[in-house]
Motif scaffolding. Structure first.
Motif, PDB file in Angstrom:
ATOM      1  N   LYS A  64       0.821  -1.213   0.000  1.00 34.38           N
ATOM      2  CA  LYS A  64       0.000   0.000   0.000  1.00 34.38           C
ATOM      3  C   LYS A  64       0.859   1.271   0.000  1.00 34.38           C
ATOM      4  O   LYS A  64       0.347   2.374   0.177  1.00 34.38           O
ATOM      5  CB  LYS A  64      -0.948   0.017   1.194  1.00 34.38           C
ATOM      6  CG  LYS A  64      -2.159  -0.903   1.009  1.00 34.38           C
ATOM      7  CD  LYS A  64      -3.273  -0.523   1.949  1.00 34.38           C
ATOM      8  CE  LYS A  64      -4.533  -1.335   1.640  1.00 34.38           C
ATOM      9  NZ  LYS A  64      -5.675  -0.929   2.476  1.00 34.38           N
ATOM     10  N   LYS A  65       2.137   1.121  -0.212  1.00 38.38           N
ATOM     11  CA  LYS A  65       3.034   2.280  -0.210  1.00 38.38           C
ATOM     12  C   LYS A  65       2.794   3.129  -1.456  1.00 38.38           C
ATOM     13  O   LYS A  65       2.676   2.627  -2.560  1.00 38.38           O
ATOM     14  CB  LYS A  65       4.493   1.802  -0.179  1.00 38.38           C
ATOM     15  CG  LYS A  65       5.499   2.951  -0.138  1.00 38.38           C
ATOM     16  CD  LYS A  65       6.910   2.408  -0.032  1.00 38.38           C
ATOM     17  CE  LYS A  65       7.938   3.525  -0.019  1.00 38.38           C
ATOM     18  NZ  LYS A  65       9.317   2.998   0.079  1.00 38.38           N
ATOM     19  N   ARG A  66       2.741   4.445  -1.254  1.00 34.26           N
ATOM     20  CA  ARG A  66       2.544   5.367  -2.370  1.00 34.26           C
ATOM     21  C   ARG A  66       3.568   6.494  -2.259  1.00 34.26           C
ATOM     22  O   ARG A  66       3.850   6.982  -1.165  1.00 34.26           O
ATOM     23  CB  ARG A  66       1.129   5.945  -2.365  1.00 34.26           C
ATOM     24  CG  ARG A  66       0.043   4.884  -2.427  1.00 34.26           C
ATOM     25  CD  ARG A  66      -1.321   5.524  -2.513  1.00 34.26           C
ATOM     26  NE  ARG A  66      -1.589   5.951  -3.887  1.00 34.26           N
ATOM     27  CZ  ARG A  66      -2.558   5.431  -4.625  1.00 34.26           C
ATOM     28  NH1 ARG A  66      -3.312   4.470  -4.154  1.00 34.26           N
ATOM     29  NH2 ARG A  66      -2.766   5.856  -5.840  1.00 34.26           N
ATOM     30  N   VAL A  67       4.098   6.889  -3.411  1.00 31.26           N
ATOM     31  CA  VAL A  67       5.037   8.010  -3.479  1.00 31.26           C
ATOM     32  C   VAL A  67       4.439   9.046  -4.418  1.00 31.26           C
ATOM     33  O   VAL A  67       4.019   8.709  -5.525  1.00 31.26           O
ATOM     34  CB  VAL A  67       6.416   7.551  -3.999  1.00 31.26           C
ATOM     35  CG1 VAL A  67       7.361   8.745  -4.134  1.00 31.26           C
ATOM     36  CG2 VAL A  67       7.018   6.488  -3.073  1.00 31.26           C
ATOM     37  N   MET A  68       4.389  10.295  -3.982  1.00 29.86           N
ATOM     38  CA  MET A  68       3.839  11.374  -4.809  1.00 29.86           C
ATOM     39  C   MET A  68       4.968  12.260  -5.316  1.00 29.86           C
ATOM     40  O   MET A  68       5.698  12.870  -4.526  1.00 29.86           O
ATOM     41  CB  MET A  68       2.837  12.215  -4.010  1.00 29.86           C
ATOM     42  CG  MET A  68       2.266  13.402  -4.767  1.00 29.86           C
ATOM     43  SD  MET A  68       1.168  12.916  -6.132  1.00 29.86           S
ATOM     44  CE  MET A  68      -0.353  12.592  -5.214  1.00 29.86           C
ATOM     45  N   LEU A  69       5.133  12.339  -6.632  1.00 30.42           N
ATOM     46  CA  LEU A  69       6.127  13.213  -7.242  1.00 30.42           C
ATOM     47  C   LEU A  69       5.484  14.553  -7.582  1.00 30.42           C
ATOM     48  O   LEU A  69       4.327  14.610  -8.001  1.00 30.42           O
ATOM     49  CB  LEU A  69       6.695  12.566  -8.505  1.00 30.42           C
ATOM     50  CG  LEU A  69       7.458  11.252  -8.291  1.00 30.42           C
ATOM     51  CD1 LEU A  69       7.904  10.671  -9.628  1.00 30.42           C
ATOM     52  CD2 LEU A  69       8.665  11.469  -7.386  1.00 30.42           C
ATOM     53  N   GLU A  70       6.248  15.626  -7.420  1.00 27.29           N
ATOM     54  CA  GLU A  70       5.734  16.968  -7.628  1.00 27.29           C
ATOM     55  C   GLU A  70       6.243  17.557  -8.947  1.00 27.29           C
ATOM     56  O   GLU A  70       7.344  17.245  -9.396  1.00 27.29           O
ATOM     57  CB  GLU A  70       6.147  17.882  -6.470  1.00 27.29           C
ATOM     58  CG  GLU A  70       5.594  17.459  -5.119  1.00 27.29           C
ATOM     59  CD  GLU A  70       4.075  17.523  -5.053  1.00 27.29           C
ATOM     60  OE1 GLU A  70       3.492  18.357  -5.769  1.00 27.29           O
ATOM     61  OE2 GLU A  70       3.480  16.727  -4.289  1.00 27.29           O
ATOM     62  N   PRO A  71       5.445  18.442  -9.578  1.00 24.94           N
ATOM     63  CA  PRO A  71       5.852  19.050 -10.846  1.00 24.94           C
ATOM     64  C   PRO A  71       6.980  20.064 -10.676  1.00 24.94           C
ATOM     65  O   PRO A  71       7.091  20.709  -9.623  1.00 24.94           O
ATOM     66  CB  PRO A  71       4.572  19.747 -11.319  1.00 24.94           C
ATOM     67  CG  PRO A  71       3.827  20.054 -10.057  1.00 24.94           C
ATOM     68  CD  PRO A  71       4.116  18.900  -9.136  1.00 24.94           C
ATOM     69  N   VAL A  72       7.798  20.188 -11.721  1.00 23.76           N
ATOM     70  CA  VAL A  72       8.884  21.166 -11.735  1.00 23.76           C
ATOM     71  C   VAL A  72       8.806  21.949 -13.047  1.00 23.76           C
ATOM     72  O   VAL A  72       8.779  21.354 -14.132  1.00 23.76           O
ATOM     73  CB  VAL A  72      10.266  20.483 -11.622  1.00 23.76           C
ATOM     74  CG1 VAL A  72      11.385  21.521 -11.735  1.00 23.76           C
ATOM     75  CG2 VAL A  72      10.381  19.717 -10.308  1.00 23.76           C
TER      76      VAL A  72
END
Length: 350
Positions: free
Chosen positions: A331-339
């Motif tokens: 259930k691990k989630r990683v959120m990447l942010e816009p650049v």
């Protein structure tokens, strides 16, 4: 001419470790068959000394542990997915897995067929970028005992392992950046709104305009249909961009600035407008999304928002490796942010 060195065989390893070929096969394939630790060490040392490389497909045929990873993406020719796949391949190979790649061509039925084939092949795990998700996919993979990680496309009704990207914030960032640079009549351009990422980009873009007491006019929303150009490829996205550019040209007054859902479409729009003497960014600013390498090569170089393709692929593969190693990350989630990547396609009037 120097004679080519003969490749070591499993028989050579057995001879060096003073044991049988069967025992060597059991140890190197990860079998649970009981073998004394001293003998295991001797076999591994012999294999390393001889630089022995097991035949993966031979192991599979003999019933060894499957070392194949299934990867399903919408396109294998779009530069964004090429970067992502390169990262997945490196991570898989570094961990002695072999990636099997499928392109769904943006077709829901093809996605299902790809997943069914991977289940039948009993792959070790799968990485999925899907335009459609439902519980039946989850059930089929769980019943087959195949770990999986979703990436690239967000799905609100999915709560498993995933590498997510903040598309909503990307849409907001696009609108706010264009407003900061003095643009007031903004436009949004996209291919079919058939996937969660595009819907979230649009939602974020529209909400940012609302917050600035601005309106996204209906005739400033340019969406090409899927009827003429089904499937997915870099050239199709480029051609779709040209189609979108033609829509813009039909306007009596072109917008100040336009945000597109991927760079290849943005490049197609730029080409179509320049052909009709609409110069970028003098006459209209264009902001892309995903940051493919081609965007930096064109003139003017495309200002865009980076979706971190390589990082997405790398993290997705790493997360799947953790699942395969027994780490409880389902259930691990990683959120990447816009650049924001600033180049030359935005006119700055403030």
């Amino acid at each position: 001419m120097q004679e080519k060195k003969k490749k070591a065989t499993i028989k050579d390893v057995a001879a060096r470790a003073n044991t049988s070929i069967t025992t060597v096969s059991r140890v190197l394939s990860g079998s649970d068959y009981p073998v004394k630790e001293e003998l295991k060490t001797a076999i591994i040392d012999a294999a390393e000394a001889l630089n022995y490389k097991p035949n993966l497909f031979g192991q599979l045929l003999r019933g060894g542990r499957n070392r194949q990873i299934g990867v399903v993406v919408p396109s294998i020719t779009n530069p964004f997915y090429s970067q992502l796949i390169a990262a997945v391949q490196k991570e898989c190979m570094d961990n002695d897995y072999v990636p099997i790649l499928y392109s769904s061509h943006n077709q829901v039925q093809t996605e299902r067929s790809c997943i069914n084939m991977l289940i039948q092949a009993q792959v070790a795990g799968v990485l999925l970028s899907l335009i459609h998700w439902d519980e039946s996919i989850n059930s089929a993979l769980d019943e087959a005992g195949i770990p999986y990680v979703l990436f690239d496309q967000p799905h609100d009704d999915y709560d498993g392992a995933a590498i997510d990207f903040d598309f909503y914030s990307s849409g907001r960032l696009a609108a706010e950046y264009l407003i900061e640079n003095g643009h007031r009549e903004l436009a949004f351009a996209s291919g079919p709104m058939d996937r969660p990422s595009r819907k979230k980009l649009f939602e974020g873009f529209q909400d940012a305009l609302t917050d600035h007491h601005m309106e996204l006019k209906e005739d400033n929303i340019f969406v090409s249909t899927a009827s003429k150009k089904s499937g997915a490829s870099a050239m199709k996205d480029y051609q779709r961009g040209q189609e979108l550019g033609s829509m813009v040209l039909e306007r009596k007054r072109i917008p100040d600035a336009l945000f597109t859902v991927n760079d290849m479409m943005a490049i197609g729009i730029m080409k179509q407008l320049e052909t009709h003497q609409i110069h970028i960014p003098r006459d209209m600013s264009i902001l892309g999304f995903d940051n493919v390498e081609f965007g930096e090569m064109i003139v003017p170089a495309l200002t865009t928002i980076s979706q971190s393709a390589y990082r997405t692929g790398e993290l997705a593969a790493k997360l799947l490796m953790e699942c395969l190693d027994g780490v409880h990350t389902w259930k691990k989630r990683v959120m990447l942010e816009p650049v924001l990547v600033e180049r030359e396609s935005i006119r700055k009037t403030q």
